[in-house]
Design a protein around this motif. Structure first.
Motif, short mmCIF file in Angstrom:
data_model
loop_
_atom_site.label_atom_id
_atom_site.label_comp_id
_atom_site.label_asym_id
_atom_site.label_seq_id
_atom_site.Cartn_x
_atom_site.Cartn_y
_atom_site.Cartn_z
N THR A 53 0.91 -1.12 -0.01
CA THR A 53 -0.14 0.14 -0.14
C THR A 53 0.88 1.17 -0.15
O THR A 53 1.97 1.25 0.44
N TYR A 54 0.46 2.22 -0.48
CA TYR A 54 0.98 3.54 -0.52
C TYR A 54 0.75 4.44 0.59
O TYR A 54 -0.49 4.43 1.19
N GLY A 55 1.54 4.65 1.62
CA GLY A 55 1.52 5.10 2.97
C GLY A 55 1.49 6.51 2.83
O GLY A 55 2.52 7.33 2.25
N ALA A 92 -5.12 15.77 -0.81
CA ALA A 92 -4.20 15.01 -1.87
C ALA A 92 -4.70 13.74 -2.40
O ALA A 92 -4.55 13.41 -3.57
N TYR A 93 -5.36 13.06 -1.83
CA TYR A 93 -5.73 11.53 -2.04
C TYR A 93 -6.90 11.46 -1.31
O TYR A 93 -7.46 12.11 -0.30
N ASP A 94 -7.84 10.56 -1.81
CA ASP A 94 -9.02 10.14 -1.17
C ASP A 94 -8.93 8.90 -0.35
O ASP A 94 -9.14 7.90 -0.34
N LEU A 95 -8.54 9.22 0.81
CA LEU A 95 -8.14 8.53 1.85
C LEU A 95 -9.39 8.11 2.85
O LEU A 95 -10.11 8.96 3.14
N ASP A 96 -9.64 6.98 2.91
CA ASP A 96 -10.84 6.47 3.58
C ASP A 96 -10.41 5.22 4.77
O ASP A 96 -11.25 4.49 5.45
N VAL A 97 -9.10 4.80 4.76
CA VAL A 97 -8.68 3.92 6.04
C VAL A 97 -7.47 4.62 6.73
O VAL A 97 -6.49 5.05 6.08
N VAL A 98 -7.64 4.75 7.96
CA VAL A 98 -6.47 5.42 8.68
C VAL A 98 -6.33 4.68 10.04
O VAL A 98 -7.24 4.07 10.78
N GLN A 125 -14.14 4.61 5.95
CA GLN A 125 -14.59 3.21 5.65
C GLN A 125 -14.11 2.44 7.06
O GLN A 125 -14.80 1.52 7.62
N HIS A 126 -12.58 2.66 7.29
CA HIS A 126 -12.22 2.03 8.64
C HIS A 126 -11.27 2.98 9.38
O HIS A 126 -10.42 3.66 8.59
N ALA A 131 -6.90 -1.63 3.93
CA ALA A 131 -6.95 -0.78 2.64
C ALA A 131 -7.13 -1.45 1.49
O ALA A 131 -7.69 -0.81 0.38
N LYS A 132 -6.66 -2.59 1.50
CA LYS A 132 -6.63 -3.50 0.15
C LYS A 132 -7.88 -4.15 0.06
O LYS A 132 -8.29 -4.96 -0.95
N GLY A 133 -8.98 -4.11 1.03
CA GLY A 133 -10.39 -4.76 0.79
C GLY A 133 -10.38 -5.86 1.58
O GLY A 133 -11.37 -6.53 1.66
N THR A 134 -9.32 -6.33 2.54
CA THR A 134 -9.57 -7.31 3.21
C THR A 134 -10.60 -7.43 4.23
O THR A 134 -10.59 -6.38 4.71
#
Length: 266
Positions: free
Chosen positions: A31-33, A71-77, A101-102, A226-229
């Protein structure tokens, strides 16, 4: 498009824990951190490697979050060490400003560089403002005892009871980590999903604490989400990843070793 994982946490100068360990974990798990620094912790080699703790100004934290989320559409933190009530205020406000999302919360309660009264205020603010936002929280034994209001956690039933009590504070899922201090030959964690508890076991790798293990576990959960797991599989994979990193630990001139995040990547 590469999956993105975000962390809001402290910087730890030796690189063994904190934001540095989180970003290595994100990278290793594909993942891109993206990271926001909340405080700076540097161990003092002249004083038995005790903590030196410096909080980042709340406005600077808010500016970092604004830049990252624009900058990014971040939804997992992942939320790591926050350190002060003022920091918790600004992070809680920022989290409430968009949908996630999480949210993975590693509930770091006390830094040795803080005064006891300040630490108590921070603990209270974390409990009230951050934990209710969590999808997953990952307390260690000390944190679990504090959050659950339990004097002792020494059996699997105690771990389960602590997880149930912490879930009552708001998180949807709770991972209580037994770690090396839990009795027995296995590192035992409990994963509680709000109704059922799953026991996760792995043989202990030595009997000394390894820096960055808690950070790595929570960051690995974050990367997997973030990968959907799904959450249960994310927790299991994170435990495997962290155990591999403890086996391949990094030694230096400190009295403690650090997890090597390069040992268990996919």
């Amino acid at each position: 498009m590469v999956d993105q994982a975000y962390v809001i946490a402290g910087s730890e100068a030796t690189g063994g824990a904190g934001l540095q360990a989180d970003l290595r974990t994100f990278q290793q798990l594909g993942t891109y951190g993206v990271g926001t620094v909340t405080c700076i912790v540097s161990f003092d080699p002249k004083a038995n490697w005790g903590h030196r703790f410096v909080p980042v100004d709340p406005q600077v934290i808010a500016d970092q979050i604004e830049a990252a989320t624009s900058a990014y559409d971040l939804d997992v933190v992942k939320i790591g060490m926050l350190g002060t009530p003022a920091t918790i205020d600004v992070v809680a406000q920022a989290l409430a400003g968009q949908s996630w999302q999480h949210v993975v919360v590693d509930p770091v309660l006390i830094c040795k560089g803080q005064e006891p009264g300040a630490a108590l205020d921070t603990d209270t603010a974390l409990r009230r403002q951050i934990l209710p936002l969590a999808t997953v929280t990952t307390p260690n034994l000390f944190e679990a005892r504090t959050l659950a209001g339990m004097d002792e956690i020494s059996t699997v039933d105690d771990l389960i009871e602590a997880a149930r009590r912490i879930a009552d504070l708001g998180p949807r899922y709770v991972v209580v980590k037994g770690g090396v201090e839990f009795p027995g030959d296995d590192a035992v964690d409990v994963f509680f999903d709000g109704s059922d508890a799953e026991i996760l076991r792995a043989p202990k790798v030595g009997h000394a604490r390894v820096a960055g293990a808690g950070c790595t576990l929570a960051a690995a959960i974050t990367a997997e989400l973030a990968k959907g797991t799904d959450v249960g599989d994310a927790v299991s994979r994170a435990k495997e990843f962290t155990t591999a990193g403890i086996v391949e630990r990094v030694s230096g001139n400190t009295p403690f070793d650090a997890v090597w995040q390069g040992a268990g990547g996919r």
